[in-house]
Design a protein around this motif. Structure first.
Motif, short mmCIF file in Angstrom:
data_model
loop_
_atom_site.label_atom_id
_atom_site.label_comp_id
_atom_site.label_asym_id
_atom_site.label_seq_id
_atom_site.Cartn_x
_atom_site.Cartn_y
_atom_site.Cartn_z
N LEU A 128 -15.69 5.30 7.67
CA LEU A 128 -15.17 3.94 7.72
C LEU A 128 -14.79 3.44 6.32
O LEU A 128 -13.76 2.76 6.17
CB LEU A 128 -16.22 3.01 8.34
CG LEU A 128 -15.82 1.54 8.56
CD1 LEU A 128 -14.57 1.46 9.43
CD2 LEU A 128 -16.96 0.79 9.21
N SER A 129 -15.59 3.77 5.32
CA SER A 129 -15.27 3.33 3.96
C SER A 129 -13.98 3.97 3.46
O SER A 129 -13.19 3.33 2.76
CB SER A 129 -16.43 3.65 3.01
OG SER A 129 -16.62 5.05 2.87
N LEU A 130 -13.75 5.24 3.83
CA LEU A 130 -12.50 5.90 3.45
C LEU A 130 -11.31 5.26 4.15
O LEU A 130 -10.25 5.04 3.55
CB LEU A 130 -12.57 7.39 3.78
CG LEU A 130 -13.51 8.23 2.92
CD1 LEU A 130 -13.66 9.63 3.49
CD2 LEU A 130 -13.03 8.29 1.48
N ALA A 131 -11.49 4.94 5.46
CA ALA A 131 -10.42 4.28 6.21
C ALA A 131 -10.12 2.90 5.63
O ALA A 131 -8.94 2.50 5.51
CB ALA A 131 -10.81 4.16 7.68
N LEU A 132 -11.16 2.17 5.24
CA LEU A 132 -10.96 0.85 4.65
C LEU A 132 -10.30 0.95 3.27
O LEU A 132 -9.51 0.09 2.89
CB LEU A 132 -12.30 0.12 4.53
CG LEU A 132 -12.85 -0.49 5.82
CD1 LEU A 132 -14.28 -1.00 5.61
CD2 LEU A 132 -11.95 -1.62 6.30
N LEU A 133 -10.64 2.00 2.54
CA LEU A 133 -10.03 2.20 1.23
C LEU A 133 -8.52 2.40 1.37
O LEU A 133 -7.72 1.78 0.65
CB LEU A 133 -10.66 3.41 0.54
CG LEU A 133 -10.10 3.79 -0.84
CD1 LEU A 133 -10.25 2.62 -1.82
CD2 LEU A 133 -10.81 5.03 -1.37
N VAL A 134 -8.12 3.26 2.31
CA VAL A 134 -6.69 3.49 2.56
C VAL A 134 -6.02 2.20 3.04
O VAL A 134 -4.92 1.85 2.60
CB VAL A 134 -6.50 4.62 3.59
CG1 VAL A 134 -5.04 4.75 3.99
CG2 VAL A 134 -7.01 5.95 3.04
N SER A 135 -6.69 1.47 3.94
CA SER A 135 -6.15 0.22 4.46
C SER A 135 -5.99 -0.81 3.35
O SER A 135 -4.99 -1.55 3.30
CB SER A 135 -7.07 -0.34 5.55
OG SER A 135 -7.20 0.56 6.62
N THR A 136 -6.95 -0.88 2.45
CA THR A 136 -6.90 -1.83 1.34
C THR A 136 -5.71 -1.54 0.44
O THR A 136 -4.99 -2.46 0.02
CB THR A 136 -8.21 -1.77 0.52
OG1 THR A 136 -9.32 -2.11 1.37
CG2 THR A 136 -8.17 -2.75 -0.64
N VAL A 137 -5.49 -0.27 0.13
CA VAL A 137 -4.34 0.11 -0.71
C VAL A 137 -3.04 -0.26 -0.02
O VAL A 137 -2.12 -0.82 -0.64
CB VAL A 137 -4.39 1.62 -1.03
CG1 VAL A 137 -3.10 2.06 -1.73
CG2 VAL A 137 -5.60 1.95 -1.89
N PHE A 138 -2.95 0.04 1.28
CA PHE A 138 -1.71 -0.25 2.01
C PHE A 138 -1.46 -1.76 2.10
O PHE A 138 -0.34 -2.22 1.88
CB PHE A 138 -1.79 0.34 3.42
CG PHE A 138 -0.60 -0.02 4.28
CD1 PHE A 138 0.61 0.63 4.12
CD2 PHE A 138 -0.71 -1.03 5.23
CE1 PHE A 138 1.71 0.28 4.90
CE2 PHE A 138 0.39 -1.38 6.01
CZ PHE A 138 1.60 -0.72 5.85
N ILE A 139 -2.50 -2.54 2.43
CA ILE A 139 -2.36 -3.99 2.54
C ILE A 139 -1.96 -4.59 1.19
O ILE A 139 -1.09 -5.46 1.10
CB ILE A 139 -3.67 -4.63 3.05
CG1 ILE A 139 -3.90 -4.24 4.51
CG2 ILE A 139 -3.63 -6.15 2.92
CD1 ILE A 139 -5.26 -4.65 5.04
#
Length: 201
Positions: A128-139
């Motif tokens: 989940l933290s990796l998914a959130l990291l990718v999402s944060t960069v994209f957002i």
């Protein structure tokens, strides 16, 4: 192949409270209800403070707060992976025993050991933290480059929808992390029994 990639999601199907007199599984309260409720509160706050007509206004995803949150999420994968490695390699035999009260049950209906439960929890948290990291960069890129501006109404709706989804998983990670810390700090030291149906997977 996809099944292997999504294997950490099996944590979400683990149940608690096998000996609950009412037969209730309380785990979804921490997995979904609290995170969604907390996310709704944050999204409502962002809606209430939204003022795109103001020259000084910045949405949350362009603010220092989002930068701080992004830096926090950036540090989590390494920490959680280290915690997962420690749980797997730690030589305490108590971790391989099934809890006496409310032992975790996997999606196949088997009671699982404390080590297996913690491994599943930290595995999901790392995922989940990796998914959130990718999402944060994209957002961050999407809003800083202004590619999300499709008009005031759609911009606002997209902003609030993104906030609701994003913060649901941020709060889910935090609540699961808190419960996992409780499990390590307290529940792990409660009486236990060896289960004949222990961790058959």
């Amino acid at each position: 192949m996809m099944e292997l990639i999504l294997k950490p999601l099996e944590y979400l199907w683990i149940k608690w409270a096998i000996d609950d007199l009412q037969g209730k599984n309380k785990k979804p309260i921490f997995d979904w209800i609290f995170p969604i409720f907390s996310s709704i509160i944050v999204t409502f706050f962002l809606y209430y403070t939204f003022n795109i007509d103001s020259r000084d206004f910045k949405i949350f995803f362009e603010s220092k707060g989002f930068e701080v949150l992004g830096n926090f999420i950036l540090t989590l994968p390494g920490f959680l992976f280290a915690a997962l490695t420690a749980v797997v390699s730690f030589g305490n035999k108590e971790l391989d025993i099934t809890a006496k009260f409310n032992p975790p049950i996997n999606k196949h209906g088997h009671e699982i050991s404390r080590r297996r439960y913690l491994s599943n929890a930290f595995s999901y948290l790392t995922f989940l933290s990796l998914a959130l990291l990718v999402s944060t960069v994209f957002i961050n890129y999407a809003y800083s480059s202004n590619i999300m501006n499709f008009g005031p109404i759609y911009y606002k709706l997209g902003y609030l929808a993104t906030s609701l989804i994003y913060f649901t998983f941020v709060f889910q990670m935090l609540f699961i992390l808190i419960i996992t810390l409780y499990y390590i700090g307290d529940k792990l030291h409660q009486p236990s029994i060896v289960s004949s149906n222990q961790d058959n997977n």
